[in-house]
Design an enzyme around this catalytic site. Structure first.
Site, short mmCIF file in Angstrom:
data_model
loop_
_atom_site.label_atom_id
_atom_site.label_comp_id
_atom_site.label_asym_id
_atom_site.label_seq_id
_atom_site.Cartn_x
_atom_site.Cartn_y
_atom_site.Cartn_z
N ALA A 14 0.81 -1.23 0.00
CA ALA A 14 0.00 0.00 0.00
C ALA A 14 0.84 1.28 0.00
O ALA A 14 0.33 2.35 0.27
CB ALA A 14 -0.96 -0.01 1.20
N SER A 15 2.12 1.18 -0.34
CA SER A 15 2.94 2.39 -0.37
C SER A 15 2.73 3.17 -1.66
O SER A 15 3.13 4.32 -1.77
CB SER A 15 4.42 2.03 -0.20
OG SER A 15 4.82 1.13 -1.22
N ARG A 16 2.13 2.53 -2.65
CA ARG A 16 1.90 3.24 -3.93
C ARG A 16 0.79 2.54 -4.73
O ARG A 16 0.26 1.49 -4.31
CB ARG A 16 3.19 3.29 -4.74
CG ARG A 16 3.64 1.93 -5.24
CD ARG A 16 4.96 2.01 -5.99
NE ARG A 16 5.08 0.94 -6.96
CZ ARG A 16 6.17 0.69 -7.67
NH1 ARG A 16 7.23 1.45 -7.52
NH2 ARG A 16 6.18 -0.29 -8.55
N ASP A 65 7.96 -8.45 3.91
CA ASP A 65 7.96 -9.12 2.61
C ASP A 65 6.86 -10.19 2.67
O ASP A 65 6.98 -11.17 3.40
CB ASP A 65 9.34 -9.76 2.39
CG ASP A 65 9.40 -10.56 1.11
OD1 ASP A 65 8.36 -10.73 0.44
OD2 ASP A 65 10.51 -11.03 0.78
N SER A 144 -6.00 -10.50 -11.48
CA SER A 144 -5.82 -9.71 -12.70
C SER A 144 -6.66 -10.31 -13.82
O SER A 144 -6.85 -11.53 -13.86
CB SER A 144 -4.34 -9.74 -13.13
OG SER A 144 -4.19 -9.22 -14.43
N TYR A 157 3.56 -14.35 -14.26
CA TYR A 157 2.59 -13.47 -13.56
C TYR A 157 1.18 -14.05 -13.66
O TYR A 157 0.46 -14.14 -12.67
CB TYR A 157 2.67 -12.09 -14.21
CG TYR A 157 1.69 -11.06 -13.69
CD1 TYR A 157 1.93 -10.39 -12.49
CD2 TYR A 157 0.53 -10.73 -14.41
CE1 TYR A 157 1.05 -9.43 -12.02
CE2 TYR A 157 -0.36 -9.77 -13.94
CZ TYR A 157 -0.10 -9.12 -12.74
OH TYR A 157 -0.98 -8.17 -12.28
N ILE A 190 -4.65 -0.72 -15.38
CA ILE A 190 -4.77 0.40 -14.44
C ILE A 190 -3.48 1.22 -14.49
O ILE A 190 -2.38 0.64 -14.45
CB ILE A 190 -4.99 -0.13 -12.99
CG1 ILE A 190 -6.12 -1.18 -12.92
CG2 ILE A 190 -5.25 1.04 -12.03
CD1 ILE A 190 -7.50 -0.70 -13.28
#
Ligand code: NAD
Length: 249
Positions: A14-16, A65, A144, A157, A190
């Site tokens: 949630a830092s970016r 982590d 996703s 991914y 996004i």
């Protein structure tokens, strides 16, 4: 107005980007938020300061982590101690290591699975006992649309994000009788740091295939998370909600 007043939410990564937008959205709606970030203390502090300045809720950042089983156990226990409770878990942290299969290294595959899938397992594993005892809990995983469609150059991914969908449905079945819901969101394209590395021509190509004819904003995903975390979604579990402007219709 305050749909989550008094609730406590954990948001990973949630830092970016999307995680930051989710933390802010939940806080705007009255939730106290525990923010998990991997390395950028400065950015995490900015999110915490912003929330504390603008909203009358508690916000604390924790470095962890998510792929590390021991670290995630410790951070969950610390959050319970410092916040007194946890109601909502949002598993958002994720990475990409895009390569075609012909050039992909073993570690590119392993790293995506460790962070994107094992990280979600770790957080659910450490919180599930607690949620079961409380007979209440909301788990929201960020997958996703690529897990639904497949994407060339992202087999690592996409595999990890498809795993998150399977995990979501299984946990929903296992924990439903304890009043715990588990859902996933499948964002499309996004605009964040993660997608800023894509070329203009690739973005144009995506844009052309999006029925709503715009790229998504982090807030579009945050709105869906708020809905799933709220009482309005109390009868929804095991669902995968696309927030993709229609790209995967
Ligand atoms: P981002 O790269 O901007 O942010 C990812 C966040 O996860 C960062 O805060 C990072 O520090 C954190 N993180 C990474 N590894 C971590 C680890 N090991 N432990 C703890 N935190 C870790 O990405 P974003 O675009 O905001 O994406 C957020 C989520 O949404 C990811 O799971 C991503 O796969 C998913 N998603 C994004 C898009 C998109 O178009 N941006 C589309 C579909 C899904």
């Amino acid at each position: 107005m305050f749909m989550l007043k008094g609730k406590v939410a954990i948001v990973t990564g949630a830092s970016r980007g999307i995680g930051k937008a989710i933390a802010i959205k939940l806080a705007q709606n009255g939730a106290n938020v525990a923010i998990i970030y991997s390395s950028n203390s400065e950015a995490a502090k900015e999110v915490v300061d912003f929330i504390q300045e603008k909203m009358n809720v508690k916000a604390v950042a924790y470095q962890c982590d998510v792929s590390d089983f021991k670290q995630t156990k410790e951070v969950f226990e610390t959050i319970i101690k410092e916040f007194g409770q946890v109601d909502i878990l949002v598993n958002n942290a994720g990475i990409t290591k895009d390569k075609l299969i012909l050039t992909m290294k073993e570690e590119d595959f392993d790293k995506c699975v460790e962070v994107n899938l094992k990280g979600v397992f770790n957080m659910i594993k450490h919180s599930s006992n607690y949620f079961v005892k409380r007979k209440e809990g909301r788990i929201i995983n960020i997958s996703s649309v690529s897990a639904l469609m497949g994407t060339a150059g992202q087999s690592n991914y996409v595999s990890s994000k498809a795993g998150v969908i399977g995990l979501t449905k299984s946990i929903a079945r296992e924990l439903g009788s304890r009043n715990i819901t588990c859902n996933a969101i499948a964002p499309g394209f996004i605009e964040t740091d993660m997608t800023s590395v894509l070329s203009e021509s690739k973005k144009e190509e995506y844009l052309n295939s999006i029925p709503l004819k715009r790229l998504g904003a982090p807030e579009d995903v945050a709105n869906a998370v708020l809905f799933l975390a709220s009482d309005m979604a109390s009868y929804i579990t095991g669902e995968i909600i696309r927030v993709d402007g229609g790209i995967a219709i």
